[in-house]
Design an enzyme around this catalytic site. Structure first.
Site, PDB file in Angstrom:
ATOM      1  N   VAL A 275       0.831  -1.202   0.000  1.00 22.55           N
ATOM      2  CA  VAL A 275       0.000   0.000   0.000  1.00 22.55           C
ATOM      3  C   VAL A 275       0.868   1.256   0.000  1.00 22.55           C
ATOM      4  O   VAL A 275       1.690   1.454   0.888  1.00 22.55           O
ATOM      5  CB  VAL A 275      -0.945   0.016   1.218  1.00 22.55           C
ATOM      6  CG1 VAL A 275      -1.912   1.188   1.109  1.00 22.55           C
ATOM      7  CG2 VAL A 275      -1.708  -1.297   1.329  1.00 22.55           C
ATOM      8  N   SER A 276       0.668   2.106  -0.994  1.00 21.65           N
ATOM      9  CA  SER A 276       1.468   3.319  -1.171  1.00 21.65           C
ATOM     10  C   SER A 276       0.618   4.567  -0.954  1.00 21.65           C
ATOM     11  O   SER A 276      -0.558   4.596  -1.318  1.00 21.65           O
ATOM     12  CB  SER A 276       2.054   3.346  -2.586  1.00 21.65           C
ATOM     13  OG  SER A 276       2.637   4.603  -2.866  1.00 21.65           O
ATOM     14  N   PRO A 277       1.216   5.627  -0.400  1.00 19.97           N
ATOM     15  CA  PRO A 277       0.514   6.909  -0.293  1.00 19.97           C
ATOM     16  C   PRO A 277       0.640   7.746  -1.564  1.00 19.97           C
ATOM     17  O   PRO A 277       0.025   8.810  -1.659  1.00 19.97           O
ATOM     18  CB  PRO A 277       1.237   7.590   0.866  1.00 19.97           C
ATOM     19  CG  PRO A 277       2.654   7.132   0.695  1.00 19.97           C
ATOM     20  CD  PRO A 277       2.558   5.701   0.210  1.00 19.97           C
ATOM     21  N   ASP A 393       7.782   3.474  -4.683  1.00 20.75           N
ATOM     22  CA  ASP A 393       7.989   4.517  -3.675  1.00 20.75           C
ATOM     23  C   ASP A 393       9.461   4.880  -3.554  1.00 20.75           C
ATOM     24  O   ASP A 393       9.795   5.998  -3.159  1.00 20.75           O
ATOM     25  CB  ASP A 393       7.475   4.048  -2.306  1.00 20.75           C
ATOM     26  CG  ASP A 393       5.968   3.895  -2.265  1.00 20.75           C
ATOM     27  OD1 ASP A 393       5.283   4.579  -3.040  1.00 20.75           O
ATOM     28  OD2 ASP A 393       5.479   3.085  -1.457  1.00 20.75           O
TER      29      ASP A 393
END
EC number: 3.5.1.23
Length: 704
Positions: A275-277, A393
């Site tokens: 899960v990436s922001p 990321d």
């Protein structure tokens, strides 16, 4: 008399109903500063040897809650602004707690989780693979973290009051995306159809109040990497979830500096593995075209594959996402009067913990690929080729690609020079090609853990599953469902399961068996092989049943004690010097006479090395506002979002250095007269450390 008896019986009945509706616990919250050396030490997270600290944007904190039921059963949970947690560090924290409290706290009832910020000093994990990019063990980082983790639990203990706990949830969109969507699609279609999104969008909150409904704290779990700040960042930062915590605490601690005040608000890690922001998605840095979905690579000449957030730069992205998370948590807290979405947590407190030797674990589990019950076993720790490719990321080095399932003779030669995997290892990890046989590497000490910490904390009808790694979205969903089903089978109805990631010890990632076949970064970093997730499912199901039945389990083999074999290539501060006709604290660059809203104030001082004194729970500088002729009030510190401190070595031979302090004047700033004060310590060439101070000229912030 009859009426009196009826009234008495009615009161008993009403009190019984009240007992069902609410439960009283002893609850306490605490916070402590864990900011390590802000300069000359590499940050932990991206494993980028060039990401060496140069100052502070925000300090990093550890936040704890302690809960005790009416029988005296007690648990402590800590969320630390750190990349992850190491067991050597937890062991030291327990040692300090037991020196004060006896056996009140121990391995089984204390859980310490990292938020996964990639912007804090490393060197505290005590496993070579995780400390090698930090140039080894850093005693100064370890000590400030150990003391801060101890202090936040101590403060929570000292603050214990009779109180109640409420659980609430809300959906938060536009904060996370799946950075390995092609791996997620490997999971069965019928399973994916049960979920609307390919990441978890639910924010789960535990709210702690006293018996007068005064808010004490709020701990929030949400699945997102704390990687809004990319690997070019050189300033200590708690990243998106840390900024959300600062905003939440500012709301309920008015007129207090960051890190101060009674209310404690935390944003904790969950199943954030994939899960990436960086919600704008991965693009080629030069061409702006989309990266290849399978390999996360760009064609020659189009740059690196990098994902970005919603802001103009990484700082604004951090701010935007932190604000969204804080707003979601505030929305739940502001509904406390109606309690429309919250339900009270009721029931006793329990805990269970077991160390598991993963490479030697044997069991059986359902194989979703073959749809049969298979024998499962763990592998010796190993990292795959795609580990070196990095993620969207933070891309890796050389020419490695995500999704690699074949090896390369040249890299195998390099691998074997470090440690050679056995044929059994190679077979065990298939289809992962082994790049680093970390389980076979023993020099100068253990490279990755072999023994993991598995733990459950039960607070009423809430179970916190403390996992020692980064579970991907679907891996976490399956674990939650497994624990919930096991609790239900043992008599626990409507149990809420929270996954607390990166807790107690760090062992990289865990993916589903289906995702493992894709061998993207997360799968290549699933160190115990294709059955890793199945083993955790087996262990946590067994622990859940034992927990619900109040049974004990064997403690398992303890991780090795390695404090006495730590090595470091980091040098200490030799001495500090300053140019002729100046002194430490001398202001090289004074502020302008006047500023407006959104302007940035810059002041430069002759300084000592910030590693001489970390100013823990204090500050390297203050922005002060004039109240009257005799009084100035601190308006901002080095923990404030609006400020930054950047340190420069200006002459290595003579030990000269400068400290630049920046203050961005936000729209909320009161007009008036201000000044900036810097406090530090210098190291004398003949020995000893001495304090100094510098003070800028005063300047005016005019009304907008």
């Amino acid at each position: 008399m009859a009426i009196s008896k009826i009234a008495f019986l009615a009161l008993i009945a009403l009190s019984g109903l009240c007992g069902l509706a609410s439960a009283t616990y002893k609850v306490g919250v605490g916070r402590a500063d864990i900011t390590g050396p802000p300069v000359e030490i590499n940050f932990m997270g991206y494993a980028n040897i060039k990401q060496v600290g140069r100052g502070i944007h925000t300090r990093v904190f550890a936040r704890a809650f302690v809960v005790e039921d009416e029988k005296g059963n007690r648990v402590a949970f800590v969320s630390a602004d750190a990349g992850m947690m190491g067991y050597g560090l937890k062991r030291e924290v327990i040692k300090r707690l037991q020196a004060r409290y006896g056996n009140l706290y121990h391995t089984d009832n204390v859980a310490i989780s990292g938020t996964h910020t990639h912007g804090a000093p490393g060197g505290f994990l005590m496993h070579l693979l995780y400390d090698i990019s930090i140039l080894g063990f850093v005693p100064q980082t370890f000590e400030v973290m150990a003391q801060g983790l101890y202090l936040c639990i101590k403060r929570a203990t000292d603050n214990l009051v009779d109180g109640r706990i409420f659980l609430s949830k809300t959906t938060v969109l536009n904060v996370n995306i799946n950075r390995s969507p092609t791996s997620y699609l490997r999971n069965p279609e019928e399973e994916r159809a049960q979920y609307e999104h390919d990441t978890d969008k639910t924010l789960t909150q535990l709210r702690f109040v006293d018996l007068e409904n005064n808010l004490l704290g709020a701990f929030n779990w949400y699945a997102v990497h704390a990687t809004s700040m990319n690997n070019t960042n050189r300033l200590v930062t708690s990243d998106n979830v840390g900024y959300a915590a600062l905003l939440l605490e500012k709301e309920y601690n008015p007129n207090k500096m960051p890190g101060k005040g009674k209310f404690v608000g935390a944003f904790c890690s969950s199943n954030l593995g994939d899960v990436s922001p960086n919600i704008m998605g991965p693009k080629c840095s030069i061409s702006g075209n989309e990266c290849d979905l399978l390999t996360s690579r760009c064609p020659a000449g189009e740059g690196e594959c990098f994902a970005s957030g919603p802001g103009r730069d990484m700082v604004e992205s951090t701010q935007i996402l932190g604000q969204r998370l804080a707003d979601a948590a505030l929305g739940l807290l502001n509904e406390q009067s109606q309690e429309s979405t919250a339900r009270e947590v009721t029931g006793d407190v329990r805990f269970i913990h077991q160390f598991v030797d993963m490479p030697n674990y044997n069991g059986s589990a359902y194989n979703p690929l073959s749809r049969k019950i298979d024998k499962i076993r763990g592998c010796q720790p190993a990292m795959g080729y795609s580990f070196a490719a990095g993620t969207t990321d933070g891309p890796g080095a050389f020419s490695f690609e995500q999704g690699t399932t074949t090896d390369n003779p040249m890299w195998n030669f390099v691998r074997d020079f470090i440690a050679t995997p056995t044929q059994e290892d190679i077979k065990c990890h298939e289809p992962k090609p082994i790049l680093l046989a970390t389980g076979r590497a023993t020099f100068p000490y253990e490279w990755q853990p072999k023994i993991v910490s598995d733990q459950l904390l039960k607070i009423g009808d809430v179970i916190i599953a403390a996992v020692p790694c980064e579970f991907t979205t679907m891996a976490g969903r399956r674990l939650r469902n497994q624990i919930r089903a096991a609790a239900s089978a043992a008599g626990g109805l409507d149990t809420e399961v929270i996954i607390a990631g990166l807790t107690n010890i760090y062992t990289s990632y865990t993916v589903t068996p289906e995702e493992y076949q894709a061998q993207r970064y997360e799968a290549a970093s699933t160190i115990f092989g294709p059955h890793t997730h199945s083993i955790y499912m087996d262990v946590f199901e067994r622990l859940t049943k034992a927990l619900m039945r109040n049974e004990t389990v064997e403690p398992g083999p303890s991780p090795p004690y390695m404090n006495d074999v730590m090595l470091s290539l980091n040098t200490g501060v030799l001495f500090d010097g300053h140019p002729i006709n100046t002194d430490f604290g001398y202001v090289k660059t004074q502020p302008e006479k006047e500023y407006g809203i959104n302007d940035t104030v810059k002041v430069t001082y002759i300084s000592g090395n910030p590693r001489n004194n970390l100013f823990t729970e204090k500050t390297y500088f203050t922005v002060e506002r004039k109240i009257n002729e005799d009084r100035w009030k601190v308006a901002y510190t080095d923990a404030s979002w609006e400020t930054k401190m950047i340190w420069h070595r200006t002459n290595t031979i003579l030990g000269f250095s400068d400290l630049e302090i920046y203050w961005n004047i936000s729209p909320q700033t009161l007009p008036g007269v201000y000044r900036i004060r810097h406090s530090g310590e210098y190291k004398y060439i003949l020995g000893g450390k001495y304090p100094y101070e510098g003070l800028s000229h005063s300047f005016t912030v005019k009304e907008d």
